[in-house]
Enzyme design. Structure first.
Site, PDB file in Angstrom:
ATOM      1  N   ARG B  43       0.862  -1.179   0.000  1.00  0.00           N
ATOM      2  CA  ARG B  43       0.000   0.000   0.000  1.00  0.00           C
ATOM      3  C   ARG B  43       0.908   1.241   0.000  1.00  0.00           C
ATOM      4  O   ARG B  43       2.107   1.149   0.167  1.00  0.00           O
ATOM      5  CB  ARG B  43      -0.935  -0.006   1.198  1.00  0.00           C
ATOM      6  CG  ARG B  43      -0.208  -0.388   2.478  1.00  0.00           C
ATOM      7  CD  ARG B  43      -0.747   0.284   3.656  1.00  0.00           C
ATOM      8  NE  ARG B  43      -0.543   1.728   3.583  1.00  0.00           N
ATOM      9  CZ  ARG B  43       0.627   2.346   3.766  1.00  0.00           C
ATOM     10  NH1 ARG B  43       1.724   1.665   4.059  1.00  0.00           N
ATOM     11  NH2 ARG B  43       0.720   3.648   3.648  1.00  0.00           N
ATOM     12  N   ALA B  45       0.731   5.092  -2.239  1.00  0.00           N
ATOM     13  CA  ALA B  45       0.591   5.358  -3.670  1.00  0.00           C
ATOM     14  C   ALA B  45       1.855   5.005  -4.476  1.00  0.00           C
ATOM     15  O   ALA B  45       1.760   4.278  -5.475  1.00  0.00           O
ATOM     16  CB  ALA B  45       0.177   6.817  -3.884  1.00  0.00           C
ATOM     17  N   ASP B 236      -2.437  10.461  -2.345  1.00  0.00           N
ATOM     18  CA  ASP B 236      -2.738   9.382  -3.303  1.00  0.00           C
ATOM     19  C   ASP B 236      -3.060   9.911  -4.689  1.00  0.00           C
ATOM     20  O   ASP B 236      -2.906   9.205  -5.683  1.00  0.00           O
ATOM     21  CB  ASP B 236      -3.882   8.526  -2.775  1.00  0.00           C
ATOM     22  CG  ASP B 236      -3.437   7.747  -1.551  1.00  0.00           C
ATOM     23  OD1 ASP B 236      -3.449   8.316  -0.454  1.00  0.00           O
ATOM     24  OD2 ASP B 236      -3.004   6.587  -1.715  1.00  0.00           O
TER      25      ASP B 236
END
Lengths: 345, 345
Positions: B43, B45, B236
């Site tokens: 996880r 971005a 993100d």
């Protein structure tokens, strides 16, 4: 309270077990009440006050009924002990002060130790009864502030579990629903102990009021999405100027509400006000065990050895509060003068 | 990536197991990479982008190396599949677009299917290498914004686990520490999946940087107490005007920072910008399984049948962002023009 003054016990729902288990516990002595308050088996400022008042009755009989002095002295020692259970909610001290005053006055008047004990139990039951009436009155006054079809966000649990009847903040919602208004509640889960997810959701579900649980971190987003038209929370201690201590996270919710121009209401009885404190900076804030944060869910969530800060409350400044809903009426705008006028006028 | 283009695997730390277990997993095919991204085993971005690029290599070989067209078509199908793993972080699409472009261009040039596959692996490794350099550059630029002895609050995890090297937001802190500045980090635990408590705390502890974990609901209070002089978070997806999507809760932190006049920085590489979106209202926000909230860590915390809302991200408007720290420099003030000048200038 179940039973006679001499033999009875305090019966409480163990709120740490909800929602998975509905378990009642009987407290036969002052230490079990002290433990129940400290461990949050009973919680919520008004409910803590009521539980402590009954705890004082248990304490008053603990050295027997040999003389009026025996009962009076045991009462004094017990209220002193109960005062150490939790520091922030002023209702605890308010209720114990009241029990002490009755104990001192009645010790001079009572014609037997048993009569004194009966009088103490009557006082505790009066506190409980007043608390029930307070919930209904807060609900009635607060419901006027809630519109048909609104989304209402609340933090922690200020419902029936936190009081003797149906709550402070949740009383406002229950009363609005009784008036036929449809309301959708957003319940912050309320880390670390998840009173919102566990208790508020449970109470609302039992009363068939639509509720959506969110993480605390989602409150600002839910406001931004236009889902919320009012915030209503309880309080643990309110200073003379209206600064309000409540469960940690309330202050952040108030900042987010202000940024979205959403009214932010505090619902609390007059027993939650501490007029001796000019402002909220003087409210003692309880700091609790880091394990509530690190081991809250049954699985360790923070590495061993990492520091944790766990304040149990924060203080929302009066300027962020649109109104304080008391059993006597709504104080708005919030000011020292307005509070004095409502409570003492 | 471990091994040759034809036989190698993607090796990842399974971040869902931290901090209790440090477990590495080998992904031999595109489906295991897809699953790892979807389940947040990998996880952050930038890390999602890198993992997806390597996943595309695994996918490109999945129908064998019979012809250049076989590899090219398998690549196309695999990048399409990987695009469905998570919607918000734009680095995923950025990396897959890049792999697709290289695949199309090289399919026309390569003299064998194996050469095409080698070229794809080289591209993925280049993305990873650029990501490492990006972390260092972001750290260098951002460290200038952090003063000696400051408290820095961060939300979620934008550290080494979220990138190929030592992070974006945490790179700023690591770099400040390397410069000899003492910094104290407040890490929001970051419900529902606790990336702050589990991952950020773990990374900082390993690097001997003082860290205090707090619940998300405590951030405003910690700011009010004067413990925090800067906020640094990752992102993100950043729209052309600077509106920044990041882990749910970031927006509330930004509102609290503004109320306390604390600078709020976003640290992200140019691959996180989506200049095709004029503002943040167009960023797709992933909504995840309610069980992340109700059954987060082994114990049910919400009654059965209660509704839960679980958006994984929120968007912080550019007006609340003091500066965006990129590998090319710091964009401050944040504006469409400033962003274009830094990224394209």
């Amino acid at each position: 309270w179940v039973g006679s003054a001499g033999e009875g016990v305090v019966r409480l729902i163990d709120q740490t077990r909800l929602p998975s288990e509905f378990l009642q516990i009987d407290c036969p002595d002052v230490e079990t009440v002290w433990e129940a308050i400290t461990m949050l088996r009973v919680r919520g400022a008004p409910a803590i006050g009521v539980a402590a008042a009954f705890g004082a009755v248990l304490g008053a009989r603990r050295r027997g009924l040999a003389s009026i002095e025996t009962v009076r002295d045991a009462l004094r020692a017990s209220t002193a002990r109960l005062r150490t259970s939790r520091p922030t909610a002023v209702n605890l001290f308010w209720a114990l002060d009241r029990m002490d005053r009755v104990g001192e006055a009645e010790a001079a008047l009572a014609d037997s130790p048993a009569a004194l004990l009966d009088r103490l139990l009557l006082e505790a039951k009066t506190i409980e009864q007043e608390d029930r009436a307070m919930c209904r009155a807060i609900g009635r006054h607060g419901a006027e502030l809630i519109g048909q079809g609104q989304g209402v966000l609340t933090h922690c649990n200020a419902g029936g579990l936190a009081t003797s009847d149906y709550g402070t903040a949740l009383a406002v919602i229950f009363s609005a629903a009784e008036q036929g208004k449809s309301v959708h509640v957003y319940a912050d889960e309320t880390r670390p102990l998840l009173q919102g997810a566990r208790l508020t959701a449970w109470e609302l579900q039992r009363r068939n009021i639509p509720v959506t649980v969110i993480c605390d971190s989602m409150a600002a987003q839910v406001m931004k999405e236009g889902r919320v038209q009012a915030v209503v929370v309880g309080a643990d201690r309110i200073a003379a100027n209206g600064d309000s201590a409540n469960k940690i996270g309330t202050y952040g919710v108030a900042l987010a509400a202000r940024a979205h121009e959403i009214p932010f209401y505090v619902a609390a009885p007059s027993s939650t006000f501490d007029l001796a404190l000019p402002d909220g900076s003087l409210i003692p804030i309880e700091e609790r065990d880091p394990r509530e944060v690190t081991h809250g869910f049954g699985r360790q969530t923070v590495p061993d050895g990492v520091d944790v800060y766990n304040p149990a409350f924060d203080v929302t400044p009066a300027r962020l509060i649109s109104g304080i809903i008391t059993e006597k009426g709504v104080i708005a705008p919030v000011s020292t003068e307005g509070i004095r006028a409502m409570l003492l006028g």
